[in-house]
Design a protein around this motif. Sequence first.
Motif, mmCIF file in Angstrom:
data_model
loop_
_atom_site.group_PDB
_atom_site.id
_atom_site.type_symbol
_atom_site.label_atom_id
_atom_site.label_comp_id
_atom_site.label_asym_id
_atom_site.label_seq_id
_atom_site.Cartn_x
_atom_site.Cartn_y
_atom_site.Cartn_z
ATOM 1 N N GLU A 481 5.805 0.567 -6.714
ATOM 2 C CA GLU A 481 5.718 0.271 -5.555
ATOM 3 C C GLU A 481 7.056 -0.798 -5.183
ATOM 4 N N ILE A 530 3.271 8.900 -1.879
ATOM 5 C CA ILE A 530 2.459 8.446 -0.648
ATOM 6 C C ILE A 530 0.945 7.792 -0.870
ATOM 7 N N PRO A 531 0.530 8.303 -1.784
ATOM 8 C CA PRO A 531 -0.865 7.366 -2.187
ATOM 9 C C PRO A 531 -0.702 5.905 -2.331
ATOM 10 N N GLU A 534 0.192 4.124 0.558
ATOM 11 C CA GLU A 534 -1.103 4.139 1.360
ATOM 12 C C GLU A 534 -1.700 2.762 0.848
ATOM 13 N N GLU A 535 -1.940 2.666 -0.357
ATOM 14 C CA GLU A 535 -2.735 1.433 -1.095
ATOM 15 C C GLU A 535 -1.945 0.062 -0.665
ATOM 16 N N GLU A 537 0.071 -0.898 1.788
ATOM 17 C CA GLU A 537 0.501 -0.956 3.215
ATOM 18 C C GLU A 537 1.857 -0.588 3.745
ATOM 19 N N ILE A 539 3.026 2.081 3.832
ATOM 20 C CA ILE A 539 2.919 3.517 4.762
ATOM 21 C C ILE A 539 3.246 3.294 6.088
ATOM 22 N N VAL A 540 2.810 2.085 6.638
ATOM 23 C CA VAL A 540 3.020 1.853 7.931
ATOM 24 C C VAL A 540 4.413 1.681 8.351
ATOM 25 N N GLY A 543 6.035 4.913 7.915
ATOM 26 C CA GLY A 543 5.589 5.960 8.986
ATOM 27 C C GLY A 543 6.298 5.790 10.508
ATOM 28 N N SER A 573 -0.359 8.507 9.010
ATOM 29 C CA SER A 573 -1.341 8.164 8.166
ATOM 30 C C SER A 573 -2.483 7.225 9.137
ATOM 31 N N LYS A 575 -4.190 4.435 8.129
ATOM 32 C CA LYS A 575 -3.658 2.871 8.213
ATOM 33 C C LYS A 575 -2.550 2.848 9.353
ATOM 34 N N GLN A 576 -1.652 3.561 9.475
ATOM 35 C CA GLN A 576 -0.643 3.550 10.454
ATOM 36 C C GLN A 576 -1.320 3.725 11.818
#
Length: 734
Positions: A481, A530-531, A534-535, A537, A539-540, A543, A573, A575-576
Amino acid sequence: MQPCKDIPLGRKYINLTISLKSLALRRIPYHSLNRYSELSAMSFLKTKPIDYSFWFITAICIWTVIIISSLSWNYNSERRQAVELASNVAHAHFNRDTAFRRWGSSHGGVYVPTDERTLPNSYLSHLPERDITTPSGRELTLMNPAYMLSQITHDSNDYFVAIGRITAFPEKLINPINMPDQWELKALDLLEKGANKVEEVVNVNDVSHFRLMKPVFFEDNCLQCHLSQNYKTGDFSGGIGVAVSMMPYIEAQKESLFFLYVSYAFFWVTGLVSLFYFFKQAKAHELDQIQTEEKIMTLALFDELTELPNRRLLQDRLDQAMLASTRSEMFCALLFIDLDKFKIVNDTFGHDMGDMLLKEVAIRLSTCIRSEDTVARIGGDEFVVLLKNLGLNRENAAIKTEAVGTKILAALNESYQFDDIAYNITPSIGSTLFKGRLNSFSELLKQSDFAMYKAKKTGQSKLCFFDAKMESAIQKRALLEKDIRKAIEEKQFMLYYQIQVDHENHRKGAEILVRWQHPEYGLVLPAEFIPLAEESELIVTLGYWIFETACIQQVTWASKSEMADLTISVNVSVKQFNQPDFVDQVLAIIKKTGANPLQLKMELTESLLISNKEDTIKKMTTLKAAGIGFSLDDFGTGFSSLSYLKRLPLDWLKIDRAFIQDVLSHKNDAAIVKTIISLAQNLGLEVIAEGVETTPQKEFLTKAGCFNYQGYLFGRPMPPKELEQLVINTELMS
């Protein structure tokens, strides 16, 4: 002890229609008894209750003192006014008396006829001219001023409010009738000592009088009557006193005093009523304020839906448990509970039913723990149980934790009754043991959360314990991370493009696939990072960078004839997409880069369609109006509602590679693929299949009505320069 334990599903139906009163009663052991102690333990500013009874009585006393003081002042003012009136009368009488005496003495007295009432004055017998006879034979006697005033006062007593007389010390008196009383003796003593006057309100025969006395000094005209006393001019001879009854003035003031008493009584009562109303309002305001603060603190510490402790209060209780564990050296445990496929309940039965399910889960969890333990809801369908005082031995603590976990699994596995429908849902539980303060709250939560995901992966209705291997995996995830954050900052991510073609091998577009060129691990595939993105944040941020890079690439290709007609597909995603400013950000990037939105396509997964349906439709409609196309990715693997699907402004349906892989060998996969193609045609949508790797797969799809493909048969994911060369070579070959 097994790291994971299977618990069979129960079949007992339990009605979810439970009153709030029943809910509260069943939660008394861990909630009601500790609620206010927890509130006081937290760092909140609380309104300190005021003893309104004390302050109300104090205010009444103060108000009463003010009224009495004011009334006393006004009463005394009225009395002073009466005394001033009596004083004015007394001084006027004294001045009149003195003027008369001076007039009489200046003339040597007055001759009057003698009769029974006016006899010759025996005190003037030493005067040869005291008695005379007129030529007509009338007998006249000399009356000195004192004699005249005495007679006038006696005869006219009923006509005068004031009574005046002259007096002196007993040894200096000529006439005993002028003998001084006690007050006069005291006044004479003061006058002899030099006082100009003596005045005072005193009782005379139980009647209030204003008394005044001024000194009298011998004048030349007075010596004739007092020759025997050997006085000289200017000697102190005594005093002239005046007594004025206060009764007429007191009677006159009775009506005024009556209105004064009535007015002050009215003010006093009005004040009491006002104080009562004020303190009543103040108490009501304080009660409202306290209730508001209690509500705020409750919302801050307890979950509004289930009334269980929330994450903040759980952290506080966990800190207390750590502190107690440090002293006692006893093990504690944290159980992380997640409901499997809870979103399906919300999507199928609605959020109201989902909320009822969560309430019932909270009730069942509370029945599985001791009063000293805590069950909390930290969000969504996630619950945490804190177990304390599990003993000094780690193995025994694990056995006790497993027993509680087994009890929870059995309780939550029992069926839930939705009106006439019985529904079963299973939990996954991850547990970690701790003692003292070796780990922080977030670390313990991560450990139990990680164990819960392990339980979820091994199957439904499982309990898993956190172990050392998981610790290593957590540390690796934490480092990964951190590396992702650094990779975004240092632009370590690379974008690959995979060509999309039609049944005649004409280029249609390209899908962007992100890769990570890690400086230590080399090329990292999306499935690994990617997972985690996602967890966390991240990914935003990632993205938006991917979308902006795609726009820049589209502008670059627009200047090249062989690439100008390619549509670039970008995966978005959940979340995005759910960010409140997602639409604004996308449109801003398009404006910034100058990209053609008609050459851009967003690929959305079916999971996006489960929640926030109306918001999803609104955002897609806005972007669709701007020219951006939409494709539903991995169709067939999720839980899309067909009635909802037809409302979406989609352009494409994308068949998941899982169905394409065995489409030639499994009838079910073939049937599913044909059904998806038929559905897309009926909805007026284009359909594209991903994961096409062989010519027979393509031929099957073409025969079934699918004319767009993506897969290794046509090209692997590659950097943009290689894709350009692939397109040029394809053009040359055709």
